[in-house]
Design a protein around this motif. Structure first.
Motif, PDB file in Angstrom:
ATOM      1  N   ARG A   1       0.828  -1.211   0.000  1.00 35.60           N
ATOM      2  CA  ARG A   1       0.000   0.000   0.000  1.00 35.60           C
ATOM      3  C   ARG A   1       0.865   1.266   0.000  1.00 35.60           C
ATOM      4  O   ARG A   1       0.611   2.206  -0.732  1.00 35.60           O
TER       5      ARG A   1
ATOM      6  N   ARG B   1       2.842  12.412  -9.363  1.00 35.44           N
ATOM      7  CA  ARG B   1       2.307  13.756  -9.142  1.00 35.44           C
ATOM      8  C   ARG B   1       3.429  14.798  -9.123  1.00 35.44           C
ATOM      9  O   ARG B   1       3.303  15.879  -9.688  1.00 35.44           O
TER      10      ARG B   1
ATOM     11  N   ILE C   1      -2.975   0.482   6.276  1.00 31.85           N
ATOM     12  CA  ILE C   1      -3.846   1.622   5.939  1.00 31.85           C
ATOM     13  C   ILE C   1      -3.514   2.822   6.828  1.00 31.85           C
ATOM     14  O   ILE C   1      -3.384   3.947   6.352  1.00 31.85           O
TER      15      ILE C   1
ATOM     16  N   GLU D   1      -0.779   3.461   8.331  1.00 31.97           N
ATOM     17  CA  GLU D   1       0.561   3.986   8.043  1.00 31.97           C
ATOM     18  C   GLU D   1       0.507   5.024   6.915  1.00 31.97           C
ATOM     19  O   GLU D   1       1.063   6.111   7.034  1.00 31.97           O
ATOM     20  N   THR D   2      -0.210   4.684   5.836  1.00 26.56           N
ATOM     21  CA  THR D   2      -0.281   5.657   4.728  1.00 26.56           C
ATOM     22  C   THR D   2      -1.195   6.826   5.091  1.00 26.56           C
ATOM     23  O   THR D   2      -0.886   7.969   4.767  1.00 26.56           O
TER      24      THR D   2
ATOM     25  N   GLU E   1       0.698   9.406   6.968  1.00 29.78           N
ATOM     26  CA  GLU E   1       1.533  10.247   6.106  1.00 29.78           C
ATOM     27  C   GLU E   1       0.699  11.317   5.398  1.00 29.78           C
ATOM     28  O   GLU E   1       1.099  12.476   5.320  1.00 29.78           O
ATOM     29  N   HIS E   2      -0.459  10.900   4.897  1.00 32.71           N
ATOM     30  CA  HIS E   2      -1.308  11.868   4.187  1.00 32.71           C
ATOM     31  C   HIS E   2      -1.777  12.964   5.136  1.00 32.71           C
ATOM     32  O   HIS E   2      -1.759  14.140   4.789  1.00 32.71           O
TER      33      HIS E   2
ATOM     34  N   HIS F   1       0.932  15.458   5.835  1.00 28.74           N
ATOM     35  CA  HIS F   1       1.115  16.381   4.707  1.00 28.74           C
ATOM     36  C   HIS F   1       0.008  17.425   4.657  1.00 28.74           C
ATOM     37  O   HIS F   1       0.270  18.604   4.414  1.00 28.74           O
TER      38      HIS F   1
ATOM     39  N   HIS G   1      -2.204  21.115  -2.383  1.00 29.86           N
ATOM     40  CA  HIS G   1      -1.521  19.887  -1.991  1.00 29.86           C
ATOM     41  C   HIS G   1      -2.338  19.114  -0.945  1.00 29.86           C
ATOM     42  O   HIS G   1      -2.312  17.889  -0.913  1.00 29.86           O
TER      43      HIS G   1
ATOM     44  N   GLU H   1      -4.586  16.987  -2.918  1.00 31.32           N
ATOM     45  CA  GLU H   1      -3.919  15.841  -3.539  1.00 31.32           C
ATOM     46  C   GLU H   1      -3.822  14.688  -2.543  1.00 31.32           C
ATOM     47  O   GLU H   1      -4.093  13.534  -2.868  1.00 31.32           O
ATOM     48  N   HIS H   2      -3.429  15.028  -1.310  1.00 34.41           N
ATOM     49  CA  HIS H   2      -3.314  13.964  -0.305  1.00 34.41           C
ATOM     50  C   HIS H   2      -4.681  13.506   0.189  1.00 34.41           C
ATOM     51  O   HIS H   2      -4.839  12.365   0.610  1.00 34.41           O
TER      52      HIS H   2
ATOM     53  N   ASP I   1      -5.850  10.463  -1.730  1.00 32.63           N
ATOM     54  CA  ASP I   1      -5.297   9.182  -1.269  1.00 32.63           C
ATOM     55  C   ASP I   1      -5.835   8.801   0.112  1.00 32.63           C
ATOM     56  O   ASP I   1      -6.063   7.630   0.400  1.00 32.63           O
TER      57      ASP I   1
ATOM     58  N   VAL J   1      -9.127   7.109  -0.230  1.00 29.14           N
ATOM     59  CA  VAL J   1      -8.994   5.690  -0.584  1.00 29.14           C
ATOM     60  C   VAL J   1      -8.724   4.883   0.688  1.00 29.14           C
ATOM     61  O   VAL J   1      -9.313   3.819   0.918  1.00 29.14           O
ATOM     62  N   ASP J   2      -7.849   5.407   1.535  1.00 29.18           N
ATOM     63  CA  ASP J   2      -7.541   4.726   2.800  1.00 29.18           C
ATOM     64  C   ASP J   2      -8.800   4.545   3.653  1.00 29.18           C
ATOM     65  O   ASP J   2      -9.038   3.477   4.205  1.00 29.18           O
TER      66      ASP J   2
ATOM     67  N   ASP K   1     -11.182   1.958   2.214  1.00 27.75           N
ATOM     68  CA  ASP K   1     -10.669   0.611   2.485  1.00 27.75           C
ATOM     69  C   ASP K   1     -10.820   0.252   3.962  1.00 27.75           C
ATOM     70  O   ASP K   1     -11.078  -0.898   4.310  1.00 27.75           O
TER      71      ASP K   1
ATOM     72  N   ASP L   1      -7.779  15.627 -10.660  1.00 29.30           N
ATOM     73  CA  ASP L   1      -6.506  14.961 -10.934  1.00 29.30           C
ATOM     74  C   ASP L   1      -6.383  14.599 -12.422  1.00 29.30           C
ATOM     75  O   ASP L   1      -6.286  13.416 -12.776  1.00 29.30           O
TER      76      ASP L   1
END
Lengths: 150, 203
Positions: A99, A110, B117, B119-120, B123-124, B127, B135, B138-139, B142, B145-146, B149, B169
């Protein structure tokens, strides 16, 4: 004039002095099994471009030009590299979860699409790191393909 | 003459160097004080919060999917209103919610998926907390999506609508979750607030 000379001398001493403050250089001889190029196959043009344009700040090995070993430039770089590696370390790519790898590939696309990476502060000093239109297209095609296969 | 020119050159270099350094420090300080200010704002809400936020990271309050979805929806609402400042503040809160997420109620294989899930999404959120609105969005794509899920594993306690904007996008499209069936587009905000459609419902 005498005062000016003394000030200059003092600054000179300080400048020399800070050269002795140790900086942690981002250099390593290790071979990384999890390296991006080790886990995914790609044409040489792409791997070479990635090393030149990305690996200085996004891997455990920076190729330092001489002026980057001088303080206080080295301090400034140390921070930059630390931040860059936290975001994305190509040497560790295979250790990321699937992931996270996907998420990183999307971010790479991007950044290239938006012409945000490599940073202009970097390409100002490293002209060879600039991505021209063809290179950008090739990289984007590769990462788009990779994104779907990871 | 030559020698003094050399010394002068070196002196100028070191002055320039110090300026770079101190500018860097200054920036850091600004960020710190801004963060401090945000915290103190949060403290106005209740005394309980005060006690919690002074705890160390190892002692984060336990959270779950409901708190996380609540933060996410607040973040989504801030983006529909083009409110960069609020979005970054909520994303900062979301970072703590993610760090405190208790995945003990789930099975081992679910836990490992949830871990990836989170973990990402961490990060998002980080940011989003520190970026300008373009920006952040943009994050947010994502992050959405996390979250989609995540609820497919954990389920959801309140009705959620998965909505989709085909334009965002570079026309690759992007989804988001909403508590309301009405479309309020977080990717374009006031520019194109009603662009999108309901894709799926989570009861």
């Amino acid at each position: 004039m005498k005062i000016l000379k003394r000030i200059l001398l003092l600054l000179f001493i300080v400048f020399v002095g800070i050269q002795f403050i140790p900086t942690k250089m981002n250099v390593s001889n290790e071979v990384y099994k999890a390296d991006f190029m080790n886990i995914y196959s790609m044409p040489k043009t792409i791997s070479e471009k990635l090393v030149v344009s990305c690996y200085d700040c996004h891997s455990n090995n920076t190729k330092y030009p001489w002026y980057n070993k001088i303080q206080p430039v080295a301090w400034y770089l140390e921070d930059h590299i630390k931040e860059g590696k936290k975001e994305l370390n190509f040497n560790e790519f295979g250790n990321y979860s699937v992931r996270r790898q996907k998420s990183k590939i999307k971010s790479i696309i991007r950044e290239i699409e938006g012409d945000k990476m490599p940073l202009s502060s970097y390409t100002n000093m490293h002209e060879d790191a600039i991505l021209n239109a063809d290179e950008r297209k090739e990289l984007l095609g590769f990462f788009e393909m990779l994104k779907d296969s990871v | 003459m030559k020698k003094s020119t050399l010394i002068l050159g070196i002196a100028i270099m070191s002055i320039a160097g110090f300026t770079v350094q101190s500018c860097g420090n200054q920036e850091g300080k600004n960020v710190e004080s801004a963060a401090g200010h945000d915290n103190s704002d949060g403290h106005h809400d209740s005394d309980k919060n005060h006690g919690q936020s002074s705890d160390s990271h190892s002692n984060v309050a336990k959270t779950g999917k409901d708190e996380l979805i609540k933060d996410y929806l607040e973040l989504k609402n801030a983006l529909t209103k083009d409110d960069e400042k609020k979005a970054s503040k909520i994303a900062g809160k979301m970072v703590e919610t993610i760090q405190g997420f208790d995945s003990a109620p789930y099975t081992e294989s679910q836990q490992s998926e949830i871990k990836d899930i989170l973990e990402t999404s961490l990060e998002h959120s980080e940011h989003i907390a520190k970026s300008p609105i373009a920006h952040q969005r943009e994050h947010f794509k994502d992050l959405s999506v996390d979250m989609i899920d995540l609820i497919s594993i954990t389920g959801n306690s309140t009705m959620l609508y998965q909505q989709y904007c085909p334009m965002y996008d570079n026309k690759k499209g992007a989804s988001w979750l909403s508590a309301d069936s009405n479309i309020e587009n977080p990717y374009y905000g006031s520019k194109m607030l009603s662009c999108g459609k309901v894709e799926k419902e989570y009861k």
